[in-house]
Design an enzyme around this catalytic site. Structure first.
Site, short mmCIF file in Angstrom:
data_model
loop_
_atom_site.label_atom_id
_atom_site.label_comp_id
_atom_site.label_asym_id
_atom_site.label_seq_id
_atom_site.Cartn_x
_atom_site.Cartn_y
_atom_site.Cartn_z
N ASP A 152 58.60 -15.89 -4.19
CA ASP A 152 59.45 -17.03 -4.55
C ASP A 152 58.96 -17.57 -5.88
OD1 ASP A 152 61.49 -18.88 -4.15
OD2 ASP A 152 60.17 -20.31 -3.19
N HIS A 201 64.37 -28.34 -12.02
CA HIS A 201 63.70 -28.54 -10.72
C HIS A 201 62.22 -28.85 -10.90
CE1 HIS A 201 62.47 -27.99 -6.57
NE2 HIS A 201 61.67 -27.00 -6.91
N GLU A 226 66.43 -25.32 0.00
CA GLU A 226 66.32 -25.09 -1.44
C GLU A 226 67.38 -24.06 -1.81
OE1 GLU A 226 62.28 -24.20 -2.71
OE2 GLU A 226 61.79 -26.34 -2.69
N ASP A 243 65.61 -21.31 0.74
CA ASP A 243 64.16 -21.35 0.98
C ASP A 243 63.83 -22.65 1.71
OD1 ASP A 243 61.40 -21.06 0.75
OD2 ASP A 243 61.38 -22.02 -1.22
N GLN A 245 54.11 -29.21 3.78
CA GLN A 245 53.72 -28.62 2.49
C GLN A 245 52.78 -29.53 1.70
OE1 GLN A 245 57.18 -27.55 0.15
NE2 GLN A 245 55.98 -27.03 -1.66
N LYS A 272 56.72 -23.48 4.39
CA LYS A 272 57.80 -22.58 3.98
C LYS A 272 58.04 -21.45 4.99
CE LYS A 272 58.32 -23.99 -0.46
NZ LYS A 272 59.60 -24.27 -1.12
#
Lengths: 416, 416
Positions: free
Chosen positions: B126, B133, B199, B233, B240, B253
């Site tokens: 990823d 972003h 995401e 995602d 996190q 994730k």
């Protein structure tokens, strides 16, 4: 336990061990096998000849280039096959001993086979579970007074690594290139790493877990841990340093990791269970493990310069790990992440309390500030081209030795 | 280009598109197929009937539960198969049109098939390649005056993700549990996430690269990029936040990522190439790409509360990406890391310049500080149980529409 097969007392592979691997005999296709003395037992031949009839295996999962299909049958099936071999090769059993034809087909000399990667890992995780290692790294790069980040003692920190670049012992690797920031005020350059390092690790291999969304409880974790190997998590410290914020290590690791060819089944390690270090703060309930979940496994690293002798540069033990393998698996699964047969879960660098027990050049030379001099006068801060790094591991007690063999890797120059 | 098959002008799957996927027709075994109009073309049947004779494919790689074997034959083989279908379904071609028996065996109605995960990814990376972003996240959690870390404009930052927990559109996911630090001075708790987020991403899928140790140069990168999909995602922001230092995102994730079922072959996207944003500082030579390597693909996110209507909450475009897919692949391979057929490389969240073009709830509600109110009065800071998140994507120009279909996922409550 004795075998009718002659096994040297110095052998890595007594009848107490019986690790599983994938081999190729001369030019034939890969098969699954088990090491015993100076031989490999060809499980595919044994299966086809009907000697594994009672183990509940429906098709020949041993005619395969990876142990994944066999492992996916579960830990109990692995145990049955291993126990059947203990029986078949035990001194009292004449079944194979007296069947010269079958014996010849089943046993290959280790020196006549090539060992392949034992599993095709669908997932590879690398933990960071040695307190001594995390403390050393934190002291070097952050604050010696406060080397651990706040989360470290609450959870086994880890990250997902690259599965496709894991290679078996004996496979040379190329020095990687990457972006390196040489000085604060200059732009980065793309160049071969100047800080290639090994990381002495062990890894466990799992069988299939539960469906996605379900967690493996810590008291269930052992049911899913199938076996263990030695692991060298190659690292390019300069590439890693520049790239790793904020999403963690990436190209500083993914160029290669090296694994030993023989997977030691967990049953073989039972006599070597020990208590782990005390954990304070006490872990949250989902990480609280009962019983002895550390293992007393001696680990050594040797460095052999091109044309020179191998010198031992590190002597440590798997028992030092702060977070044990049950805690690691329970944590990995605590968000419902699914665990697959053949996954590899590496421990993170295993460092002990003394400066000769550190599991990386980064720590042994304190980031290159204290290079060491090899007996032939060569100096090393990190790993040079032509160097071979050899990790060995074994457990020993009451005359029983369980060896992991070794993972040995030679570093070739970068391709320019 | 017209087809003899009746295809609505509103269809996602005109003859210009022809994306590849894996489907199951009623109770039969999975096959590879191509979408056209309201139908799936069964490639396994076409191959067995001899209609793919000249494409140089030796065995039926289409009777498979993943596209990996087909993709591993290379991009040129993919192109030949797609071009053969363009020919076979073109208005001038009577070969299949007039063969009622074969036509019936070859074409299944889309409504009669179940779509499966298109590839079994050996690796999943990823990236973090949207400037908007990264700037939003940096502004929120670090310094609004200086939101980007020093490496961001020098390399496409990325990390390895979990391959086994990638699921296909339509697969519901469970709210994950994990360690969460609720306040500075309290110990963490193990609880269901309170900050579940999507995401909006796209991902490219590769064919086999070079042997380990060799790099793919940026001018070669396109040869290895086979097709693209939509990607969600899923992220648990609170898990996190507590776990990610120093080794990056892990359990926040790895509980699930969702992918669209149809892989759009890169040739279909040729008309939609555009220039990317200017890059300053200029990338190092190994990342310097020539030509137009961004794509004008409209992307939308819809949120549908349980029993409610789907509301569009984000409208953005793939063309905004700072780092393009060739740069991402060249960087991934720059250390000699090997690329495999079926690997998934996701873009990172795709955010545009305006506040309605942000690709995550984190940004849309500015970390929950500006919740939005759905038309039926419901408030959302993050994603609630029962919510369905739908990502759609399409490119359109001169009457040609190339749709990616959608990736749609419903969130179920955590298993307690």
């Amino acid at each position: 336990m004795k075998s009718w097969l002659e096994i040297s007392s110095k052998s890595d592979f007594s009848i107490h061990n019986l690790p599983f691997g994938i081999f190729r005999h001369k030019k034939s296709i890969p098969h699954a096998g088990v090491a015993i003395g100076d031989y490999v037992i060809d499980l595919s031949v044994l299966f086809d000849q009907g000697s594994l009839k009672k183990e509940g295996i429906k098709k020949n999962v041993f005619e395969a280039d990876a142990l994944n299909d066999f492992i996916s049958l579960g830990k109990d099936t692995g145990r049955k096959v291993r126990n059947r071999l203990i029986d078949l090769f035990g001194s009292d059993n004449s079944e194979l001993r007296d069947n010269i034809d079958l014996k010849e087909k089943t046993l290959h000399k280790l020196k006549d086979v090539t060992m392949l990667l034992p599993v095709k890992p669908g997932n590879y995780t690398d933990f960071y579970s040695s307190l001594e290692h995390a403390t050393n790294v934190g002291s070097m790069f952050r604050d010696p007074e406060n080397p651990l980040l706040p989360n470290w003692k609450w959870l086994p920190v880890g990250y997902h690594g690259r599965a496709s670049s894991i290679v078996v012992s004996g496979t040379p690797i190329q020095r990687p290139k990457g972006q390196i920031k040489l000085s604060e005020n200059e732009p980065p350059v793309y160049a071969p790493t100047m800080a290639l390092d090994f990381e002495l690790e062990m890894a466990f291999i799992t069988t299939n877990g539960k469906p996605l969304g379900q967690t493996i409880l810590i008291e269930e974790a052992e049911e899913y841990i199938w076996g263990m190997v030695l692991f060298n998590d190659w690292s390019a410290r300069d590439i890693q340093k520049w790239e790793y914020q904020p999403l963690g290590p990436f190209l500083g690791k993914s160029f290669a990791s090296s694994v030993s060819p023989w997977v030691v089944f967990m049953d073989a390690l039972e006599p070597f269970r020990v208590d782990g270090p005390g954990q304070n703060p006490p872990p949250l309930p989902y990480l609280r493990s009962a019983g002895m979940n550390n293992y007393d496994i001696n680990l050594e690293v040797y460095l052999q310069p091109k044309g020179g002798k191998a010198v031992k540069i590190c002597d440590t033990n798997f028992k030092y790990m702060y977070w044990n393998i049950c805690q690691q698996l329970a944590h990995q699964s605590s968000n419902g992440c699914n665990i697959m047969a053949g996954d590899i879960y590496a421990s993170g660098t295993i460092s002990g309390p003394t400066s000769d027990s550190y599991g990386s050049m980064l720590e042994l030379t304190w980031n290159g500030t204290m290079p060491f001099i090899l007996p032939d006068g060569l100096e090393r801060k990190f790993i040079d081209d032509g160097d071979t790094v050899i990790i060995k591991g074994y457990a020993g007690k009451n005359g029983i030795k369980i060896s992991f063999g070794e993972v040995e890797t030679t570093v070739l120059p970068a391709i320019l």
